[in-house]
Scaffold this active site. Structure first.
Site, PDB file in Angstrom:
ATOM      1  N   SER A  31       0.824  -1.218   0.000  1.00 51.16           N
ATOM      2  CA  SER A  31       0.000   0.000   0.000  1.00 51.16           C
ATOM      3  C   SER A  31       0.849   1.255   0.000  1.00 51.16           C
ATOM      4  CB  SER A  31      -0.833   0.068   1.283  1.00 51.16           C
ATOM      5  OG  SER A  31      -2.029  -0.574   1.132  1.00 51.16           O
ATOM      6  N   HIS A  62      -4.130   0.598  -5.223  1.00 53.44           N
ATOM      7  CA  HIS A  62      -3.456  -0.616  -5.698  1.00 53.44           C
ATOM      8  C   HIS A  62      -3.686  -0.779  -7.195  1.00 53.44           C
ATOM      9  CE1 HIS A  62      -2.422  -2.831  -1.877  1.00 53.44           C
ATOM     10  NE2 HIS A  62      -3.105  -1.803  -1.449  1.00 53.44           N
ATOM     11  N   HIS A  84      -5.825  -9.022  -1.473  1.00 49.30           N
ATOM     12  CA  HIS A  84      -5.840  -9.311  -0.039  1.00 49.30           C
ATOM     13  C   HIS A  84      -6.947 -10.303   0.285  1.00 49.30           C
ATOM     14  CE1 HIS A  84      -3.987  -5.334  -0.450  1.00 49.30           C
ATOM     15  NE2 HIS A  84      -3.294  -5.656   0.618  1.00 49.30           N
ATOM     16  N   TYR A  86      -8.986 -10.122   2.687  1.00 52.33           N
ATOM     17  CA  TYR A  86     -10.224  -9.436   3.096  1.00 52.33           C
ATOM     18  C   TYR A  86     -11.092  -9.014   1.922  1.00 52.33           C
ATOM     19  CZ  TYR A  86      -7.516  -5.139   2.241  1.00 52.33           C
ATOM     20  OH  TYR A  86      -6.739  -4.164   1.684  1.00 52.33           O
ATOM     21  N   GLU A  87     -10.534  -9.058   0.710  1.00 50.63           N
ATOM     22  CA  GLU A  87     -11.351  -8.709  -0.453  1.00 50.63           C
ATOM     23  C   GLU A  87     -12.327  -9.830  -0.801  1.00 50.63           C
ATOM     24  OE1 GLU A  87      -9.164  -6.484  -3.694  1.00 50.63           O
ATOM     25  OE2 GLU A  87      -7.491  -7.003  -2.390  1.00 50.63           O
ATOM     26  N   ALA A 114       2.604  -2.017   3.972  1.00 49.97           N
ATOM     27  CA  ALA A 114       2.405  -0.995   4.997  1.00 49.97           C
ATOM     28  C   ALA A 114       1.909  -1.738   6.231  1.00 49.97           C
ATOM     29  CB  ALA A 114       1.363   0.012   4.525  1.00 49.97           C
ATOM     30  N   MET A 212      -2.145  -6.770   6.991  1.00 51.00           N
ATOM     31  CA  MET A 212      -3.217  -7.590   6.408  1.00 51.00           C
ATOM     32  C   MET A 212      -2.746  -8.336   5.152  1.00 51.00           C
ATOM     33  SD  MET A 212      -6.222  -4.746   6.668  1.00 51.00           S
ATOM     34  CE  MET A 212      -6.325  -3.624   8.055  1.00 51.00           C
ATOM     35  N   SER A 213      -1.444  -8.552   5.044  1.00 54.64           N
ATOM     36  CA  SER A 213      -0.926  -9.234   3.844  1.00 54.64           C
ATOM     37  C   SER A 213       0.328 -10.006   4.219  1.00 54.64           C
ATOM     38  CB  SER A 213      -0.594  -8.196   2.760  1.00 54.64           C
ATOM     39  OG  SER A 213       0.467  -7.369   3.182  1.00 54.64           O
ATOM     40  N   ASN A 236       1.829   3.761  10.380  1.00 51.74           N
ATOM     41  CA  ASN A 236       1.125   4.326  11.543  1.00 51.74           C
ATOM     42  C   ASN A 236       1.500   3.488  12.758  1.00 51.74           C
ATOM     43  OD1 ASN A 236      -0.732   2.338   9.911  1.00 51.74           O
ATOM     44  ND2 ASN A 236      -1.317   2.128  12.061  1.00 51.74           N
ATOM     45  N   HIS A 248      -7.125   4.921   6.113  1.00 47.28           N
ATOM     46  CA  HIS A 248      -6.374   4.451   4.938  1.00 47.28           C
ATOM     47  C   HIS A 248      -5.559   5.605   4.347  1.00 47.28           C
ATOM     48  CE1 HIS A 248      -5.383   1.845   1.624  1.00 47.28           C
ATOM     49  NE2 HIS A 248      -5.958   2.638   0.742  1.00 47.28           N
TER      50      HIS A 248
HETATM   51  N1  HPA Z   1      -3.087  -2.569  11.063  1.00 54.37           N
HETATM   52  C1  HPA Z   1      -3.225  -3.458  10.052  1.00 54.37           C
HETATM   53  N2  HPA Z   1      -2.797  -3.235   8.838  1.00 54.37           N
HETATM   54  C2  HPA Z   1      -2.213  -2.072   8.580  1.00 54.37           C
HETATM   55  C3  HPA Z   1      -2.034  -1.096   9.569  1.00 54.37           C
HETATM   56  C4  HPA Z   1      -2.501  -1.363  10.876  1.00 54.37           C
HETATM   57  O1  HPA Z   1      -2.374  -0.545  11.801  1.00 54.37           O
HETATM   58  N3  HPA Z   1      -1.416  -0.054   8.974  1.00 54.37           N
HETATM   59  C5  HPA Z   1      -1.215  -0.400   7.682  1.00 54.37           C
HETATM   60  N4  HPA Z   1      -1.689  -1.619   7.437  1.00 54.37           N
END
Ligand code: HPA
Length: 278
Positions: A31, A62, A84, A86-87, A114, A212-213, A236, A248
Protein backbone atom coordinates in the site's frame (compact mmCIF):
# COMPACT_ATOMS: atom_id res chain seq x y z
CA UNK A 1 -4.61 -32.41 -10.82
CA UNK A 2 -6.15 -29.90 -8.36
CA UNK A 3 -8.23 -26.92 -9.46
CA UNK A 4 -5.79 -24.59 -7.75
CA UNK A 5 -2.88 -26.04 -9.72
CA UNK A 6 -4.84 -25.91 -12.97
CA UNK A 7 -5.62 -22.24 -12.43
CA UNK A 8 -1.98 -21.46 -11.65
CA UNK A 9 -0.89 -23.21 -14.85
CA UNK A 10 -3.55 -21.39 -16.86
CA UNK A 11 -2.20 -18.06 -15.56
CA UNK A 12 1.38 -19.17 -16.24
CA UNK A 13 0.58 -20.12 -19.82
CA UNK A 14 -1.38 -16.90 -20.33
CA UNK A 15 1.62 -14.81 -19.19
CA UNK A 16 4.11 -16.85 -21.20
CA UNK A 17 2.05 -16.39 -24.38
CA UNK A 18 2.41 -12.62 -23.92
CA UNK A 19 5.86 -12.19 -22.33
CA UNK A 20 9.07 -14.24 -22.36
CA UNK A 21 10.96 -12.21 -19.73
CA UNK A 22 12.67 -14.31 -17.03
CA UNK A 23 13.03 -12.47 -13.69
CA UNK A 24 15.47 -13.31 -10.92
CA UNK A 25 13.73 -11.28 -8.23
CA UNK A 26 9.99 -10.89 -7.63
CA UNK A 27 9.07 -7.66 -5.87
CA UNK A 28 5.65 -7.09 -4.30
CA UNK A 29 4.85 -3.43 -3.65
CA UNK A 30 2.56 -2.74 -0.69
CA UNK A 31 0.00 0.00 0.00
CA UNK A 32 1.30 3.40 -1.00
CA UNK A 33 4.63 1.96 -2.21
CA UNK A 34 3.58 1.44 -5.83
CA UNK A 35 5.52 4.52 -6.98
CA UNK A 36 8.72 2.52 -6.62
CA UNK A 37 7.88 1.10 -10.03
CA UNK A 38 8.74 4.47 -11.62
CA UNK A 39 12.43 3.72 -11.06
CA UNK A 40 12.36 0.40 -12.93
CA UNK A 41 13.82 0.18 -16.46
CA UNK A 42 10.65 -1.28 -17.92
CA UNK A 43 10.75 -3.99 -20.57
CA UNK A 44 7.06 -4.91 -20.49
CA UNK A 45 3.94 -4.52 -18.38
CA UNK A 46 0.97 -6.78 -18.05
CA UNK A 47 -2.32 -5.73 -16.42
CA UNK A 48 -3.71 -8.40 -14.12
CA UNK A 49 -6.96 -8.47 -16.06
CA UNK A 50 -5.00 -9.48 -19.17
CA UNK A 51 -4.05 -12.74 -17.45
CA UNK A 52 -6.57 -15.52 -17.86
CA UNK A 53 -7.97 -16.43 -14.40
CA UNK A 54 -5.87 -13.96 -12.41
CA UNK A 55 -7.39 -12.38 -9.23
CA UNK A 56 -7.78 -8.60 -9.61
CA UNK A 57 -7.55 -6.18 -6.62
CA UNK A 58 -10.27 -3.74 -5.60
CA UNK A 59 -8.37 -1.56 -3.08
CA UNK A 60 -7.94 2.15 -3.89
CA UNK A 61 -4.21 2.87 -4.34
CA UNK A 62 -3.46 -0.62 -5.70
CA UNK A 63 -2.85 -0.45 -9.44
CA UNK A 64 -3.06 -3.99 -10.70
CA UNK A 65 -0.22 -4.97 -12.98
CA UNK A 66 3.05 -6.81 -13.36
CA UNK A 67 6.04 -4.79 -14.44
CA UNK A 68 8.91 -6.68 -16.04
CA UNK A 69 12.23 -4.88 -16.20
CA UNK A 70 15.56 -4.11 -14.61
CA UNK A 71 16.72 -2.52 -11.38
CA UNK A 72 20.36 -1.80 -12.13
CA UNK A 73 21.16 -4.92 -14.18
CA UNK A 74 18.93 -7.27 -12.19
CA UNK A 75 15.91 -8.67 -14.03
CA UNK A 76 12.84 -8.32 -11.85
CA UNK A 77 9.12 -8.80 -12.00
CA UNK A 78 7.29 -6.30 -9.86
CA UNK A 79 3.70 -6.54 -8.65
CA UNK A 80 2.17 -3.10 -8.50
CA UNK A 81 -0.73 -3.97 -6.23
CA UNK A 82 -1.66 -7.27 -4.64
CA UNK A 83 -4.92 -8.95 -3.69
CA UNK A 84 -5.84 -9.31 -0.04
CA UNK A 85 -7.72 -12.03 1.78
CA UNK A 86 -10.22 -9.44 3.10
CA UNK A 87 -11.35 -8.71 -0.45
CA UNK A 88 -13.08 -12.07 -0.36
CA UNK A 89 -10.74 -14.18 -2.48
CA UNK A 90 -9.90 -17.70 -1.41
CA UNK A 91 -6.44 -17.83 0.17
CA UNK A 92 -5.19 -19.87 -2.79
CA UNK A 93 -6.02 -16.92 -5.09
CA UNK A 94 -4.33 -14.48 -2.72
CA UNK A 95 -1.02 -16.36 -3.05
CA UNK A 96 -1.39 -17.26 -6.73
CA UNK A 97 0.66 -14.25 -7.90
CA UNK A 98 3.61 -15.19 -5.67
CA UNK A 99 3.51 -18.76 -6.95
CA UNK A 100 3.23 -17.53 -10.51
CA UNK A 101 6.31 -15.32 -10.19
CA UNK A 102 8.29 -18.35 -8.98
CA UNK A 103 7.16 -20.30 -12.04
CA UNK A 104 8.25 -17.37 -14.22
CA UNK A 105 11.79 -17.82 -12.87
CA UNK A 106 12.11 -15.68 -9.73
CA UNK A 107 14.23 -17.30 -7.05
CA UNK A 108 13.87 -14.46 -4.57
CA UNK A 109 10.60 -12.99 -3.29
CA UNK A 110 10.94 -9.44 -1.99
CA UNK A 111 7.78 -8.62 -0.02
CA UNK A 112 6.84 -5.11 1.08
CA UNK A 113 3.81 -3.78 2.89
CA UNK A 114 2.40 -0.99 5.00
CA UNK A 115 2.00 -2.06 8.61
CA UNK A 116 0.99 -0.75 12.01
CA UNK A 117 3.92 -0.43 14.40
CA UNK A 118 3.83 -2.07 17.82
CA UNK A 119 7.49 -2.23 18.88
CA UNK A 120 8.52 0.34 21.43
CA UNK A 121 10.33 3.27 19.87
CA UNK A 122 8.75 2.88 16.44
CA UNK A 123 7.44 5.91 14.56
CA UNK A 124 5.24 6.35 11.51
CA UNK A 125 7.56 6.40 8.49
CA UNK A 126 10.04 3.86 9.92
CA UNK A 127 11.08 0.85 7.87
CA UNK A 128 11.14 -2.59 9.49
CA UNK A 129 13.03 -5.61 8.21
CA UNK A 130 10.80 -8.63 8.73
CA UNK A 131 12.84 -11.28 10.50
CA UNK A 132 9.96 -13.59 11.38
CA UNK A 133 6.21 -13.83 11.17
CA UNK A 134 2.97 -15.04 12.75
CA UNK A 135 0.50 -16.30 10.14
CA UNK A 136 -1.76 -18.20 12.54
CA UNK A 137 -4.66 -15.70 12.33
CA UNK A 138 -5.27 -16.34 8.63
CA UNK A 139 -6.01 -19.65 6.93
CA UNK A 140 -2.94 -21.39 5.53
CA UNK A 141 -2.68 -21.10 1.74
CA UNK A 142 -1.42 -24.70 1.80
CA UNK A 143 -4.76 -26.14 2.99
CA UNK A 144 -6.18 -28.56 0.43
CA UNK A 145 -4.57 -31.31 -1.62
CA UNK A 146 -0.82 -30.75 -1.64
CA UNK A 147 0.58 -29.72 -4.99
CA UNK A 148 3.61 -31.99 -4.97
CA UNK A 149 4.91 -30.20 -8.07
CA UNK A 150 5.32 -27.08 -5.91
CA UNK A 151 6.55 -28.39 -2.58
CA UNK A 152 6.20 -30.75 0.37
CA UNK A 153 2.97 -31.53 2.23
CA UNK A 154 4.50 -30.47 5.56
CA UNK A 155 7.06 -27.83 4.66
CA UNK A 156 9.60 -26.61 7.17
CA UNK A 157 9.05 -22.98 8.22
CA UNK A 158 12.09 -22.52 10.49
CA UNK A 159 13.70 -19.89 8.24
CA UNK A 160 10.94 -18.21 6.24
CA UNK A 161 12.98 -15.01 5.92
CA UNK A 162 16.33 -15.95 4.44
CA UNK A 163 19.34 -15.29 6.68
CA UNK A 164 21.63 -14.20 3.85
CA UNK A 165 19.03 -11.72 2.60
CA UNK A 166 18.59 -10.39 6.15
CA UNK A 167 22.36 -9.76 6.24
CA UNK A 168 22.14 -7.98 2.89
CA UNK A 169 19.32 -5.75 4.17
CA UNK A 170 21.28 -4.82 7.29
CA UNK A 171 24.41 -4.05 5.28
CA UNK A 172 22.54 -1.92 2.74
CA UNK A 173 20.69 0.02 5.45
CA UNK A 174 23.95 0.70 7.28
CA UNK A 175 25.65 1.90 4.08
CA UNK A 176 22.75 4.22 3.32
CA UNK A 177 22.49 5.51 6.89
CA UNK A 178 18.93 4.23 7.21
CA UNK A 179 17.71 3.28 10.67
CA UNK A 180 16.16 -0.08 9.81
CA UNK A 181 14.06 -1.57 12.58
CA UNK A 182 13.68 -5.35 12.74
CA UNK A 183 10.96 -7.59 13.98
CA UNK A 184 8.12 -10.04 13.68
CA UNK A 185 5.19 -9.29 11.37
CA UNK A 186 1.76 -10.58 12.34
CA UNK A 187 -0.99 -10.89 9.75
CA UNK A 188 -4.62 -10.39 10.69
CA UNK A 189 -7.37 -10.78 8.12
CA UNK A 190 -8.54 -7.14 8.20
CA UNK A 191 -10.25 -5.24 6.69
CA UNK A 192 -10.93 -3.46 9.97
CA UNK A 193 -7.89 -2.12 11.74
CA UNK A 194 -7.30 -3.89 15.04
CA UNK A 195 -8.91 -2.94 18.32
CA UNK A 196 -6.49 -1.79 21.04
CA UNK A 197 -7.07 -5.14 22.76
CA UNK A 198 -6.07 -7.06 19.63
CA UNK A 199 -2.93 -4.99 19.34
CA UNK A 200 -2.17 -5.70 23.02
CA UNK A 201 -2.61 -9.42 22.26
CA UNK A 202 -0.33 -9.17 19.22
CA UNK A 203 2.32 -7.53 21.36
CA UNK A 204 2.10 -10.29 23.97
CA UNK A 205 2.49 -12.84 21.17
CA UNK A 206 5.74 -11.19 20.10
CA UNK A 207 4.61 -9.12 17.13
CA UNK A 208 6.46 -5.90 16.30
CA UNK A 209 4.13 -4.89 13.48
CA UNK A 210 0.66 -5.87 12.25
CA UNK A 211 -0.76 -5.92 8.77
CA UNK A 212 -3.22 -7.59 6.41
CA UNK A 213 -0.93 -9.23 3.84
CA UNK A 214 2.53 -10.76 3.37
CA UNK A 215 2.66 -13.65 5.85
CA UNK A 216 0.40 -15.89 3.73
CA UNK A 217 2.44 -15.07 0.62
CA UNK A 218 5.62 -15.92 2.50
CA UNK A 219 4.16 -19.30 3.54
CA UNK A 220 3.27 -20.18 -0.06
CA UNK A 221 6.62 -18.98 -1.41
CA UNK A 222 8.56 -20.83 1.28
CA UNK A 223 6.62 -23.97 0.35
CA UNK A 224 7.99 -23.52 -3.18
CA UNK A 225 11.55 -22.97 -1.96
CA UNK A 226 11.84 -19.26 -2.71
CA UNK A 227 14.27 -17.13 -0.74
CA UNK A 228 12.22 -14.45 0.96
CA UNK A 229 13.00 -10.98 2.28
CA UNK A 230 10.44 -8.51 3.63
CA UNK A 231 10.31 -4.82 4.49
CA UNK A 232 7.38 -3.18 6.27
CA UNK A 233 6.79 0.50 5.98
CA UNK A 234 5.42 1.49 9.38
CA UNK A 235 2.67 3.76 8.13
CA UNK A 236 1.13 4.33 11.54
CA UNK A 237 1.41 3.19 15.11
CA UNK A 238 -1.09 0.38 15.63
CA UNK A 239 -4.39 1.13 17.34
CA UNK A 240 -3.99 1.84 21.04
CA UNK A 241 -0.27 2.51 20.56
CA UNK A 242 -1.25 5.64 18.68
CA UNK A 243 -3.70 8.08 20.31
CA UNK A 244 -5.15 8.93 16.87
CA UNK A 245 -7.89 6.98 15.02
CA UNK A 246 -6.56 5.18 11.92
CA UNK A 247 -7.42 5.87 8.31
CA UNK A 248 -6.37 4.45 4.94
CA UNK A 249 -5.43 8.01 3.88
CA UNK A 250 -2.95 8.28 6.76
CA UNK A 251 -1.43 4.93 5.76
CA UNK A 252 -0.88 6.19 2.21
CA UNK A 253 0.48 9.56 3.38
CA UNK A 254 3.13 7.94 5.61
CA UNK A 255 4.09 5.54 2.86
CA UNK A 256 4.60 8.56 0.59
CA UNK A 257 6.82 10.20 3.20
CA UNK A 258 8.91 7.06 3.65
CA UNK A 259 9.13 6.55 -0.14
CA UNK A 260 12.58 8.12 -0.76
CA UNK A 261 14.41 5.97 1.80
CA UNK A 262 12.31 2.94 0.88
CA UNK A 263 13.36 3.41 -2.74
CA UNK A 264 17.05 3.75 -1.90
CA UNK A 265 17.04 0.70 0.35
CA UNK A 266 15.07 -1.55 -2.01
CA UNK A 267 17.25 -0.59 -5.00
CA UNK A 268 20.50 -1.21 -3.12
CA UNK A 269 19.20 -4.53 -1.80
CA UNK A 270 18.11 -5.71 -5.25
CA UNK A 271 21.58 -4.88 -6.64
CA UNK A 272 23.18 -6.97 -3.88
CA UNK A 273 20.63 -9.77 -4.18
CA UNK A 274 21.29 -9.87 -7.94
CA UNK A 275 24.92 -10.73 -7.22
CA UNK A 276 23.84 -13.76 -5.21
CA UNK A 277 21.70 -15.02 -8.13
CA UNK A 278 24.72 -15.13 -10.52
N1 HPA B 1 -3.09 -2.57 11.06
C1 HPA B 1 -3.22 -3.46 10.05
N2 HPA B 1 -2.80 -3.24 8.84
C2 HPA B 1 -2.21 -2.07 8.58
C3 HPA B 1 -2.03 -1.10 9.57
C4 HPA B 1 -2.50 -1.36 10.88
O1 HPA B 1 -2.37 -0.54 11.80
N3 HPA B 1 -1.42 -0.05 8.97
C5 HPA B 1 -1.22 -0.40 7.68
N4 HPA B 1 -1.69 -1.62 7.44
Amino acid sequence: MSEVYDKLMRCYESVRKQIDFVPEVALVLGSGLGDYAKGIRVEATLDYHEIDGFPVSTVPGHAGRFIFGYVDEVPIVCMQGRVHYYEGYPMTDVVLPARLMKLLGAKVLFLTNAAGGIQQGMHAGDLMLITGQIASFVPSPLIGPNMDELGARFPDMSEIYNRDLIMIARKCAAELGIDLKEGTYLQFTGPAYESPQEVAMARILGADAVGMSTACEAVAANHMGMKIVGISCISNLACGISPEPLSHEEVQKSADEAAPKFKKLVTQMIKEIGKTCR
